[in-house]
Write an enzyme that holds these catalytic residues in place. Structure first.
Site, PDB file in Angstrom:
ATOM      1  N   HIS A 107       0.845  -1.187   0.000  1.00  8.43           N
ATOM      2  CA  HIS A 107       0.000   0.000   0.000  1.00  8.43           C
ATOM      3  C   HIS A 107       0.884   1.241   0.000  1.00  8.43           C
ATOM      4  CE1 HIS A 107      -3.652  -2.334   0.804  1.00  8.43           C
ATOM      5  NE2 HIS A 107      -2.978  -2.967   1.753  1.00  8.43           N
TER       6      HIS A 107
ATOM      7  N   ASP B 184      -1.314   8.624  -1.770  1.00  6.05           N
ATOM      8  CA  ASP B 184      -1.199   9.719  -2.742  1.00  6.05           C
ATOM      9  C   ASP B 184      -2.045  10.869  -2.216  1.00  6.05           C
ATOM     10  OD1 ASP B 184      -1.592  11.519  -4.830  1.00  6.05           O
ATOM     11  OD2 ASP B 184      -2.427  10.056  -6.223  1.00  6.05           O
TER      12      ASP B 184
ATOM     13  N   HIS C 164      -3.529  14.414  -2.847  1.00  5.13           N
ATOM     14  CA  HIS C 164      -3.802  15.405  -3.885  1.00  5.13           C
ATOM     15  C   HIS C 164      -3.367  16.802  -3.441  1.00  5.13           C
ATOM     16  CE1 HIS C 164      -7.036  12.962  -6.273  1.00  5.13           C
ATOM     17  NE2 HIS C 164      -5.950  12.258  -6.012  1.00  5.13           N
TER      18      HIS C 164
ATOM     19  N   HIS D 137      -5.589   8.954  -1.351  1.00  5.05           N
ATOM     20  CA  HIS D 137      -5.996   7.574  -1.621  1.00  5.05           C
ATOM     21  C   HIS D 137      -4.770   6.704  -1.828  1.00  5.05           C
ATOM     22  CE1 HIS D 137      -5.200   7.817  -6.025  1.00  5.05           C
ATOM     23  NE2 HIS D 137      -5.632   9.064  -5.912  1.00  5.05           N
ATOM     24  N   CYS D 138      -4.975   5.409  -1.806  1.00  7.05           N
ATOM     25  CA  CYS D 138      -3.920   4.458  -2.102  1.00  7.05           C
ATOM     26  C   CYS D 138      -3.751   4.370  -3.614  1.00  7.05           C
ATOM     27  CB  CYS D 138      -4.264   3.090  -1.525  1.00  7.05           C
ATOM     28  SG  CYS D 138      -2.915   1.890  -1.604  1.00  7.05           S
TER      29      CYS D 138
ATOM     30  N   HIS E 236      -7.894  -0.778  -5.133  1.00  6.06           N
ATOM     31  CA  HIS E 236      -7.696  -0.335  -3.759  1.00  6.06           C
ATOM     32  C   HIS E 236      -8.633   0.825  -3.408  1.00  6.06           C
ATOM     33  CE1 HIS E 236      -3.635  -2.283  -2.580  1.00  6.06           C
ATOM     34  NE2 HIS E 236      -4.175  -2.974  -3.585  1.00  6.06           N
TER      35      HIS E 236
ATOM     36  N   MET F 298      -9.988   2.554   0.176  1.00 10.50           N
ATOM     37  CA  MET F 298      -8.756   3.263   0.551  1.00 10.50           C
ATOM     38  C   MET F 298      -8.724   4.688   0.015  1.00 10.50           C
ATOM     39  SD  MET F 298      -5.601   0.587   0.740  1.00 10.50           S
ATOM     40  CE  MET F 298      -4.770   1.655   1.926  1.00 10.50           C
TER      41      MET F 298
ATOM     42  N   HIS G  75     -26.715  17.293  -1.771  1.00  9.01           N
ATOM     43  CA  HIS G  75     -27.892  18.148  -1.598  1.00  9.01           C
ATOM     44  C   HIS G  75     -28.409  17.958  -0.183  1.00  9.01           C
ATOM     45  CE1 HIS G  75     -31.742  20.123  -2.571  1.00  9.01           C
ATOM     46  NE2 HIS G  75     -32.303  19.145  -1.886  1.00  9.01           N
TER      47      HIS G  75
ATOM     48  N   GLU H 285     -28.501  24.991  -4.113  1.00  6.27           N
ATOM     49  CA  GLU H 285     -29.412  23.904  -3.744  1.00  6.27           C
ATOM     50  C   GLU H 285     -28.715  22.554  -3.833  1.00  6.27           C
ATOM     51  OE1 GLU H 285     -32.518  23.141  -6.657  1.00  6.27           O
ATOM     52  OE2 GLU H 285     -31.502  24.455  -8.080  1.00  6.27           O
ATOM     53  N   THR H 286     -27.879  22.385  -4.834  1.00 12.31           N
ATOM     54  CA  THR H 286     -27.111  21.163  -5.046  1.00 12.31           C
ATOM     55  C   THR H 286     -25.751  21.578  -5.562  1.00 12.31           C
ATOM     56  OG1 THR H 286     -29.124  19.926  -5.602  1.00 12.31           O
ATOM     57  CG2 THR H 286     -27.031  18.956  -6.290  1.00 12.31           C
TER      58      THR H 286
ATOM     59  N   HIS I  44     -27.761  13.650  -4.900  1.00 11.29           N
ATOM     60  CA  HIS I  44     -29.032  13.885  -5.583  1.00 11.29           C
ATOM     61  C   HIS I  44     -29.129  13.208  -6.946  1.00 11.29           C
ATOM     62  CE1 HIS I  44     -32.917  15.717  -6.304  1.00 11.29           C
ATOM     63  NE2 HIS I  44     -32.867  16.275  -5.090  1.00 11.29           N
TER      64      HIS I  44
END
Length: 382
Positions: free
Chosen positions: A125, A128, A130, A165-166, A176, A181, A286, A310-311, A337
């Protein structure tokens, strides 16, 4: 089983420059050992203990003037988790939860993570970020076998919410991720959050909602399959994954994880910040009965927030944040939504809000009652 260190690390040669990038099976493997070290001895160190979502570890919303080194420890745990009443997943997790914990630091801080791959695990494993710069977000510097640990430090140069994430390489990456993950890190501006006019805003509570899509195979009888371990599940899971149709879309690892006894809570008048991540697919959060007062849809706090949404839209592989002041008591549903995914596949949470009802905002003028169809309810339609 499925060990890839030989393929990934075997190509590394003797470093002849500050760093060398070698390629093995189309992946960049870096040796940074010859780069000059950074002296951070003058910075304050603080350590946070991570907590399972939807909750978030204690943190300051406004940071001191000088950056700090923020230490975290996180364990990788492979285990079976129950996704629904009739479905189980051979999960791969950060710290035993799906999603992994939300980390909170401030722009300019240094994130220092010690990552443990337990000896009982069967897979390689890594992580990463971002939010990080270089080396595949740290992925090429953190690849650990079972029974190994590693320590990574990166500077949080950009404010916002970001996925981690992996990403161990090749077909292992999506497997993964959809096995649980992923998680998120929130990098706050040093002076805290600001509204669309640049005025400071604060939150009374913060909840982290990690959305996951799962791909659990069925047998010939139409029942969900269970497996001895993650490796045993790979071939059947891959076939479902490649169809791109999830069996479940859930918040925080399980159908109903954030409803019933797991429902979120708030009080009338409180400002609640919702951090929402989706590491693999697009989502459309939402709040039924509420709104996004301030929404950092792209998750980046140095950009002005949108207002009164709203969304909002969370792109796959990203995280966003929305701030809402609860004005009425009652049960609010926080959903993806795409209502098929919310109702049929599981992407629903509830927020239980305590307070006093305000009829000026909404009032039931007539309770449901029978009426005389012959004299009421007529329309101009035939």
């Amino acid at each position: 089983m499925l060990t890839r260190r030989a393929a990934l690390m075997g190509a590394a040669g003797v470093a002849a420059s500050p760093f060398i990038v070698k390629t093995a099976q189309s992946e960049e493997i870096m040796d940074t050992s010859m780069a000059p070290p950074t002296d951070l001895s003058g910075l304050e160190r603080i350590k946070h203990k991570l907590v399972a979502p939807p909750f978030v570890h204690d943190h300051d919303q406004i940071a001191p003037a000088e950056p700090r080194i923020v230490e975290f420890e996180m364990k990788i745990v492979e285990k079976e988790v129950q996704v629904a009443d009739d479905a189980y997943l051979q999960a791969m997790t950060f710290n035993g939860s799906v999603p992994g914990p939300l980390m909170v630091v401030h722009e300019g801080d240094y994130v220092e993570l010690t990552l443990f791959n337990g000896p009982d695990n069967t897979m390689q494993h890594n992580i990463d970020f971002h939010a990080a710069t270089g080396a595949l977000g740290g992925g090429s510097l953190t690849l650990v076998n079972p029974g190994e640990k590693t320590k990574l430090r990166f500077k949080a140069t950009r404010a916002g919410t970001f996925v981690y994430h992996c990403a161990p390489g090749g077909p292992m990456i999506p497997w993964h991720v959809v096995s649980g993950m992923s998680g998120a890190i929130m990098v706050l501006p040093r002076k805290g959050l600001s509204d669309h006019n640049g005025a400071p805003v604060a939150y009374d509570r913060v909840y982290y909602i990690g959305e996951n899509d799962f791909y659990i195979p069925k047998d010939d009888n139409g029942d969900y399959m269970r497996f001895e371990d993650a490796g045993d599940s790979y071939a059947d899971t891959l076939e479902v994954m490649n169809g791109l149709i999830p069996s479940h879309v859930v918040f925080n690892g399980k159908v109903g994880a954030l409803t019933g006894e797991g429902a979120l809570t708030a009080n009338q008048g409180e400002q609640v910040l919702f951090v929402h991540s989706q590491a693999n697919r697009d989502s459309r959060p939402h709040l039924i009965g509420g709104h996004g007062d301030l929404v950092w849809e792209l998750g980046k706090f140095n950009n002005p927030p949108s207002r009164d949404l709203e969304t909002w839209f969370i792109r796959g592989g990203s995280a966003g944040a929305a701030l809402y002041e609860f004005l009425q008591p009652g049960v609010y549903a926080y959903v993806n939504h795409n209502l098929i995914e919310a109702v049929n596949l599981g992407a629903t949470a509830h927020v239980l809000v305590e307070g006093e009802w305000n009829n000026d905002l909404m009032e039931q003028l007539v309770a449901p009652t029978e009426y005389d169809v012959a004299f009421e309810g007529k329309t101009a339609l035939p």
